[in-house]
Write an enzyme that holds these catalytic residues in place. Structure first.
Site, short mmCIF file in Angstrom:
data_model
loop_
_atom_site.label_atom_id
_atom_site.label_comp_id
_atom_site.label_asym_id
_atom_site.label_seq_id
_atom_site.Cartn_x
_atom_site.Cartn_y
_atom_site.Cartn_z
N GLU A 1 0.79 -1.23 0.00
CA GLU A 1 0.00 0.00 0.00
C GLU A 1 0.82 1.29 0.00
OE1 GLU A 1 -3.22 0.06 -0.34
OE2 GLU A 1 -3.52 -2.11 -0.20
N SER B 1 -21.63 -31.22 -27.02
CA SER B 1 -22.74 -31.22 -27.98
C SER B 1 -23.89 -30.30 -27.60
CB SER B 1 -23.27 -32.65 -28.15
OG SER B 1 -22.30 -33.47 -28.76
#
Length: 831
Positions: A102, A375
């Site tokens: 940070e 399919s």
């Protein structure tokens, strides 16, 4: 060379411009400084007391409901978990990891890091897709404690001023400790102690280097990076990034960093105070992305979702007791998604078999992840083919076929069928229902990959984008899709061609009742109505799929109209059933999160789950019946299936035309017509409805397809190589107009003294009369074969009173008709 006079003139001109700019700057500064001082003092006078930095803000929870508003699915911050700890109770690893992630110059700057701001500004300009923040830890603490997340210059000035003041009133260690005790880490955990207990079930002082790097990675986007969400891989990548930063900044040596990267992290089980957890996580991520993480913590939102909690429980219940079933087939995970076909609203979302089974990544949401559909992709290809002019009756040749995949035809693709068999000529509808692979690849080639992809995108599939990697294997589901988008795409069939965007939220209100967003219908026509109905008609026809799946299969529902398609990927890695009723579209996926193979096909593995869920859903949702499609009939007979099928046609043996309801049974014969060229012999794929191609062999696939046809014929000698055309006209011999017309006359007196009476029938007929039969009271008397057609009736065979005399005539083609009269035999004449 310029003159001395011109040179002096130019010098004076430059001095004049310089004096003007200098005076203008002085005036601008003289105006700007007072304004800046006024703004500074105005902002400073309105700043909160920096000594109150430790006070906790009041957070009003955001609640997520089901569609009724009565069922609370989750209270995002209804239970704010926080335990304040002293600096010495926090692992130094965690402190260092936080600074690396940070604010690496935290101990150098005075609250505001101007270099970081400039660096972030330059990055945001150069890389707009990877925005960075320039806020220090002190600024983040100020924003979370005192300010809102609004992106205004005033707020940023307040943040900077407060940060500088706090740096003067607090030590760096105090500020860092306050920050680590306040920031959110996700899963309702505020502060590092709560986060450490939540994710690792240990104190913050006991965190390892790897655990510290991971926790330091969370504050950037707590929901997105949640260990319990679907972005765990991204979290681990960010963890390693933080470790690399720690090494670069000198917080740990190379050996410790490498050990930390290789450490296997075990997360604690997430709290179960949540209903429909995968769906809630899906909603939370949406809210955070749109409104911001901090905002949804404090705004007190009421989120009314589309989820039908009763249906959700049925979806979850359909997974109870299936462990043995899954184990039998080598599967470990299941996902179910159900949408309202009419609106696109999510009704159920089960992202895995057990959300809380962290050992098996149960928190991973498969419904929003990409998997190959197998399919289950085929209906899209056939829908496009129907759009272009094919019909359900159009014949393909299911034969061993190589497909050219390069311009020079040196590369090829050779798919097979699931059972290794080839069936020769089959109709489009049979090929789809039985999930035959070779016809599907042929269908995609003719429909066109680009055109099929365009339709698929319109129907809601967003993940198939890299065209360079897509070939004819797309027909068999060779690209990755999301189950949620498959359910949405199938809903277009369910809704007769109308599509809707996927919706998860009905309404969001803020704490004051103001509506922030509300669902509204945005449906549009995607597919021709009759084509959608035709696909539904095929997918709901059990007789069509029975040759492969059997009559009693899991896609059959005796009392419910259901259309469904199975899908199995290569090596049985994914098993799908995607299906729908008139108003609900469902996708069921079964497989393993590690992408390992299963032991059987989709219908066997996923079918029972789909079947159970649909049946239970019918108890709470009324399903209707599908509308029958209108027949698709084309002028080109090849598209109507008349040539290539081993087709039995009932014809009248006299007229040699199609039978009608008037054709006598004795005149009906079945005749077989065959056409054995491949489909490209008859159609140009770029102009399907146009003329027959003059040089069909020019198509690059023609030779391979024709070889496949010839090869199949050679192994099936009973299939004759004939070019025969079935009739298209109907029997015109057996018609009402052609029936014999009978007139009964010359009846002798039935009451004469003799015991006999005579009857003569006059018959008009287009065709030669073959036989005339006479009856009395339905009892046969005699036949006559030549005119005049007559019979003698023995009155002893008659009844006293009314008798029915009838005549029935047959012509040489079995056209027939009958006529009758009544005679009265008086009792008194025969004592």
């Amino acid at each position: 060379m310029p003159s001395k006079k011109n040179y002096k003139y130019k010098q004076r001109k430059k001095m004049t411009v310089f004096k003007f700019l200098f005076k203008t700057s002085l005036i601008f500064i003289a105006i700007l400084i007072p304004i800046a001082i006024i703004v500074f003092f105005k902002i400073s006078n309105n700043l909160p007391d920096p000594t109150a930095i430790s006070n906790k803000n009041t957070i009003e929870s955001t609640k997520i409901y089901d569609r009724t508003g009565d069922i609370l699915l989750y209270d995002i911050h209804g239970e704010e978990k926080r335990t304040v700890v002293a600096s010495e109770q926090i692992s130094q690893y965690l402190k260092d990891a936080t600074l690396a992630a940070e604010d690496d110059e935290f101990y150098i700057h005075k609250g505001v890091d101007f270099k970081a701001i400039l660096r972030a500004l330059i990055n945001d300009i150069l890389h707009p897709d990877d925005l960075q923040g320039g806020s220090t830890i002190t600024q983040q603490l100020v924003k979370n404690s005192f300010l809102t997340s609004e992106k205004t210059i005033t707020r940023k000035l307040k943040e900077a001023l407060l940060s500088v003041q706090i740096e003067r009133t607090h030590t760096k260690d105090e500020i860092l400790t306050l920050y680590l005790n306040q920031i959110p880490y996700g899963s309702n955990s505020y502060g590092i102690e709560s986060a450490s207990q939540t994710f690792f079930n240990k104190k913050a002082s006991e965190l390892s280097l790897a655990e510290s790097a991971l926790l330091a990675s969370l504050p950037k986007a707590p929901s997105y990076y949640s260990p319990y969400g679907k972005h765990l891989d991204n979290l681990l990548i960010r963890k390693d990034y933080v470790l690399d930063r720690m090494y670069k900044l000198g917080y740990a040596d190379e050996n410790n960093i490498n050990s930390a990267k290789n450490e296997t992290l075990t997360f604690s089980q997430e709290s179960k105070g949540i209903k429909a957890p995968h769906f809630v996580a899906y909603i939370k991520e949406y809210l955070e992305e749109k409104y911001g993480y901090e905002y949804i913590q404090k705004a007190g939102l009421k989120v009314y979702t589309t989820l039908d909690y009763n249906a959700q429980k049925l979806a979850e219940d359909s997974l109870f007791g299936i462990d043995d079933h899954l184990k039998k087939y080598g599967a470990s995970n299941v996902a179910i998604i159900a949408l309202d076909s009419k609106t696109g609203q999510i009704l159920t979302m089960v992202g895995s078999k057990d959300y809380f089974d962290l050992k098996n990544n149960g928190n991973f949401n498969v419904t929003t992840a990409t998997r190959q559909p197998g399919s289950a992709f085929k209906p899209f290809t056939y829908a496009k083919l129907l759009e272009k002019g094919f019909t359900p009756e159009t014949m393909f040749f299911d034969s061993e076929t190589e497909f050219s995949t390069s311009i020079d035809q040196k590369e090829s693709y050779k798919p097979g069928n699931y059972d290794g068999k080839f069936r020769g000529p089959v109709s489009l509808k049979s090929a789809l229902a039985q999930s035959l692979n070779i016809p599907a690849v042929k269908a995609l080639y003719i429909a066109g990959i680009d055109d099929t992809l365009a339709l698929v995108r319109k129907m809601g599939i967003t993940t198939i984008n890299n065209r360079s990697r897509i070939g004819l294997s797309l027909a068999l589901g060779g690209a990755e899709v999301k189950p949620i988008e498959m359910a949405s795409a199938y809903s277009v069939f369910s809704n007769n061609g109308i599509g809707n965007p996927i919706a998860s939220i009905l309404k969001i209100e803020d704490s004051k009742g103001k509506i922030l967003e509300k669902w509204s219908e945005s449906s549009k026509r995607i597919l021709d109505e009759n084509i959608a109905k035709t696909i539904t008609n095929i997918l709901s026809n059990n007789d069509l799929r029975a040759p492969i799946f059997g009559q009693n299969n899991y896609l059959t529902f005796p009392n419910i109209a259901v259309a469904a398609k199975s899908g199995t990927t290569q090596e049985f890695k994914d098993a799908w059933i995607v299906g729908y009723t008139t108003n609900v579209s469902v996708a069921v996926w079964v497989g393993n999160n590690d992408n390992s193979s299963m032991k059987n096909s989709s219908a066997t593995v996923a079918g029972p789950i789909f079947n159970k869920f649909i049946k239970s859903l019918s108890d709470i949702i009324v399903f209707g019946n599908f509308d029958a499609p209108k027949p698709l009939i084309r002028e080109k007979e090849i598209l109507n299936g008349g040539y290539m099928n081993k087709m039995k046609v009932k014809i009248d043996k006299a007229s040699e035309k199609l039978i009608t309801e008037l054709t006598p049974q004795s005149m009906i014969i079945e005749k077989i017509y065959k056409k054995t060229h491949n489909i490209l012999h008859y159609i140009d794929k770029n102009d399907i409805l146009g003329e027959y191609p003059k040089n069909p062999e020019n198509d690059p696939q023609y030779k391979n397809w024709e070889d496949g046809v010839i090869g199949w014929i050679k192994t099936n000698p009973g299939f004759l190589y004939l070019n025969e055309y079935p009739p298209i006209e109907y029997d015109d011999i057996h018609t009402k107009e052609n029936e014999p017309k009978i007139t009964i006359k010359n009846i002798s007196d039935p009451n004469s003294e003799t015991n006999y009476t005579n009857i003569i029938a006059d018959i008009e007929s287009k065709f030669k009369i073959k036989e005339v039969n006479f009856y009395i009271n339905d009892s046969f008397l005699s036949s006559d074969f030549y005119p005049p057609y007559k019979a003698q009736i023995d009155l002893l065979d008659a009844n006293y009173g009314e008798n029915i005399i009838s005549v029935k005539a047959y012509d040489e083609y079995q056209n027939s008709s009958s006529e009758f009269i009544k005679i009265i035999r008086q009792h008194t004449l025969f004592p």
